[in-house]
Each structure stands twice: as structure tokens, then as C-alpha cells.
Design an enzyme around this catalytic site. Structure first.
Site, PDB file in Angstrom:
ATOM      1  CG  HIS A   1     -22.221  32.590  17.588  1.00 13.67           C
ATOM      2  ND1 HIS A   1     -21.036  32.961  17.191  1.00 13.67           N
ATOM      3  CD2 HIS A   1     -21.664  31.779  18.404  1.00 13.67           C
ATOM      4  CE1 HIS A   1     -19.995  32.283  17.914  1.00 13.67           C
ATOM      5  NE2 HIS A   1     -20.641  31.542  18.882  1.00 13.67           N
TER       6      HIS A   1
ATOM      7  CD  GLU B   1     -24.396  35.020   8.957  1.00 10.98           C
ATOM      8  OE1 GLU B   1     -24.074  36.192   9.424  1.00 10.98           O
ATOM      9  OE2 GLU B   1     -25.458  34.696   8.646  1.00 10.98           O
TER      10      GLU B   1
ATOM     11  CD  GLN C   1     -16.202  26.030  27.542  1.00 15.97           C
ATOM     12  OE1 GLN C   1     -17.200  26.120  28.022  1.00 15.97           O
ATOM     13  NE2 GLN C   1     -16.118  25.923  26.203  1.00 15.97           N
TER      14      GLN C   1
HETATM   15  O1  PAF Z   1     -19.668  26.275  22.089  1.00 10.90           O
HETATM   16  C1  PAF Z   1     -19.483  26.979  22.994  1.00 10.90           C
HETATM   17  O2  PAF Z   1     -19.335  28.196  22.752  1.00 10.90           O
HETATM   18  C2  PAF Z   1     -19.316  26.631  24.279  1.00 10.90           C
HETATM   19  O3  PAF Z   1     -18.557  25.514  24.705  1.00 10.90           O
HETATM   20  C3  PAF Z   1     -20.784  26.573  25.211  1.00 10.90           C
HETATM   21  C4  PAF Z   1     -21.566  25.575  24.694  1.00 10.90           C
HETATM   22  C5  PAF Z   1     -21.374  28.025  25.193  1.00 10.90           C
HETATM   23  C6  PAF Z   1     -20.296  26.279  26.500  1.00 10.90           C
HETATM   24  O4  PAF Z   1     -19.683  27.424  27.409  1.00 10.90           O
END
Ligand code: PAF
Length: 285
Positions: A36, A34, A60
Site C-alpha cells: 500500500h 509496504e 465484497q
Molecule cells: O483492493 C482492495 O483493498 C479493495 O478491494 C478496494 C479496491 C479498496 C475496494 O474495497
């Protein structure tokens, strides 16, 4: 809704969307919830066309983190996005995002160094690098991110200012307030790692944060309020606290007393297999 996984069709699709007006980008790693969808709705209210990117960004994730376990559910995500009226899903293949020989790194010093940057070395380099690429690929007029990842938002805004990005301008990078479950827990794809009992215990996090904020705002000692927060988390079922800090909302400089500029209380703590982060505003003096 169109879904594309390589650059030529992306460019053609964006060119065509741009004819209808401003384009908004919502970058995600999928496993949509929700939180997103709230970003998507906000994007729709701000732009004629909405692009959502879905890419689990290996840069990351540190060694021993949850890259392999991170939930991947592209079909389900696309169905949710279609129902929200999204125009385009950009789901690049790994070799499209990072072709053989890829050797560039974007590192934002200062705001990326403390807090999650301290316990997840190179995490924000990975975020800045992929987000810069996403901005160059989609060239959106605006981009939306959840305030739940407050430090990430600060890093991305700093990068956009420092690199003179014009699409999107740093000022067009929008932070959208955190969406919470009924018991106050911030929504996160990583909440899926919690067992039933852990999920119930996790609600102590937002409660303890609110208590600490009330104490600080009513003149209480910052260090004592943070120590009480840590005690509440450990007593409530959390295994460890990574950090709990009061910081300037923009520079993220840690504060030992309540200041007269916007501030955030920032927390990361471990429960079960999950490392949960959260942040909340603290009213200035
Ligand atoms: O917040 C996230 O889901 C990720 O860090 C992002 C901004 C999509 C970068 O991979």
C-alpha cells in the site's frame, strides 16, 4: 494530515486540496503494508495531493468469508500514512457508505465472471459498487491500485470506461506492480493469516509460477505447465488450487496456447486459513 469519516467534511477537505493541484486516490481496506505504501509513494509522484481511503467493504465479502476477522487497525494505518505525507484519510463510517435503504449494485459482466469471480460470487459487484462510490465521493484526477489484484483492476477499468467516468478517466486508473517479500511472496494483508510454517511454504507459489511461465515462454504446452504448477503447490504444502490459468491481460479471456498479446498467469490457492492470489506477466510470442 486530516482524517474524516463523513461526507460534508470530506467535500470541504477535497475542495481545499484541489486548489493545490491534481488529487490522487489510493483506495484501501486498511491493514496497510509496504504494498500500500508503494501505491501512496507512486500517488505522490503523480499528483499534488494524496487521499487514501480506508474502508472494509462488507459488500465484497461472501457468506463465510473473513469480514469479521479482517484486520482493522486505523490508528496504526493513519500513523503510517502521515509518515508518507498523505494529505487526507477518508475512513467513512459504515452507515455513511451504505445508509439505510441502500439498494444499488454495480455489476460488470465479462471480466468479473471467471477466476475469483467464479469462486467468490458477487465479490466484484461489491468491489465495483464501493469503488464507484469512492470515485464519486473523492472525484480524484487519478486512482492507483495494486496489480496484485489483476482481475479487480480489469473490472474497475471496465467500469470506469462503461460509466464514462471523468474523475478519474479510465486511462488515469493506474496499476502499480506487485510488491513482494524477499522470498517472492506477494504482499497481502491476508498473509497475516499464515502460521510460521505456512508462511515459509507459501513461497512455493511465486516460484512455481515462474517455472510455469518459463516453460510456457519456451514453447511448452500450457495445460501441462499449469498441471505441473498445481503439483508443485500441492507438494509444497498448499491444500488446494482454486484456479491456475493463462489469460489475455485485458479481457481475461482464458488462453490454451501462448498468444501474441500481453498475457497474465493468474493463480489462487489455499494454504492454512488463507486463500492467496497472485499473477505475473507472460511474454507474448
Ligand atoms: O483492493 C482492495 O483493498 C479493495 O478491494 C478496494 C479496491 C479498496 C475496494 O474495497
Amino acid at each position: 494530515m486530516q482524517t474524516v469519516d463523513s461526507l460534508d467534511p470530506l467535500r470541504r477537505a477535497i475542495e481545499s486540496l484541489r486548489r493545490d493541484g491534481p488529487v490522487a486516490l489510493v483506495p484501501t481496506m486498511g491493514a496497510l503494508h509496504e504494498g500500500h505504501l508503494t501505491l501512496v509513494r507512486e500517488a505522490r509522484s503523480r499528483a499534488a495531493r494524496v487521499v487514501v481511503s480506508i474502508f472494509v467493504n462488507p459488500l465484497q465479502f461472501g457468506a463465510g468469508e473473513d469480514l469479521d476477522a479482517y484486520p482493522r487497525q486505523l490508528e496504526r494505518d493513519c500513523a503510517l500514512l502521515e509518515a508518507e505525507g498523505v494529505d487526507l484519510v477518508w475512513a467513512p463510517r459504515g452507515d455513511v457508505m451504505y445508509p439505510a435503504g441502500f439498494a444499488t449494485n454495480i455489476s460488470v459482466s465479462g471480466v468479473s465472471e471467471g477466476f475469483c469471480g467464479a469462486s467468490r460470487p458477487r465479490h466484484f459487484d461489491g468491489v465495483a459498487t464501493v469503488v464507484c462510490k469512492l470515485f464519486n465521493q473523492v472525484r480524484p484526477d487519478t486512482a492507483l491500485f495494486g496489480e496484485k489484484d489483476w482481475q479487480q483492476l480489469a473490472v474497475i477499468r471496465r467500469m470506469a470506461r462503461d460509466l464514462d467516468l471523468t474523475r478519474p478517466f479510465a486511462d488515469a486508473i493506474i496499476g502499480v506492480p506487485t510488491v513482494r517479500e524477499a522470498d517472492g511472496l506477494a504482499m497481502s494483508s491476508r498473509n497475516a493469516y499464515l502460521g510460521r510454517e505456512e508462511r515459509e511454504q507459501a513461497a512455493v507459489l511465486p516460484r512455481a509460477m515462474k517455472t510455469a511461465i518459463a516453460a510456457i515462454e519456451s514453447g511448452g504446452d500450457v495445460a501441462a505447465s499449469l498441471a505441473a504448477l498445481e503439483q508443485a503447490l500441492l507438494a509444497g504444502g498448499f491444500a488446494a488450487l482454486d484456479y491456475a490459468a493463462l489469460a489475455d491481460a485485458e479481457s481475461l479471456a482464458p488462453l490454451t496456447t501462448r498468444g501474441d498479446r500481453p498475457m497474465r498467469l493468474l493463480v489462487a490457492a489455499r494454504i492454512g486459513k488463507a486463500r492467496l492470489i497472485d499473477n505475473m506477466a507472460v511474454r507474448p510470442r
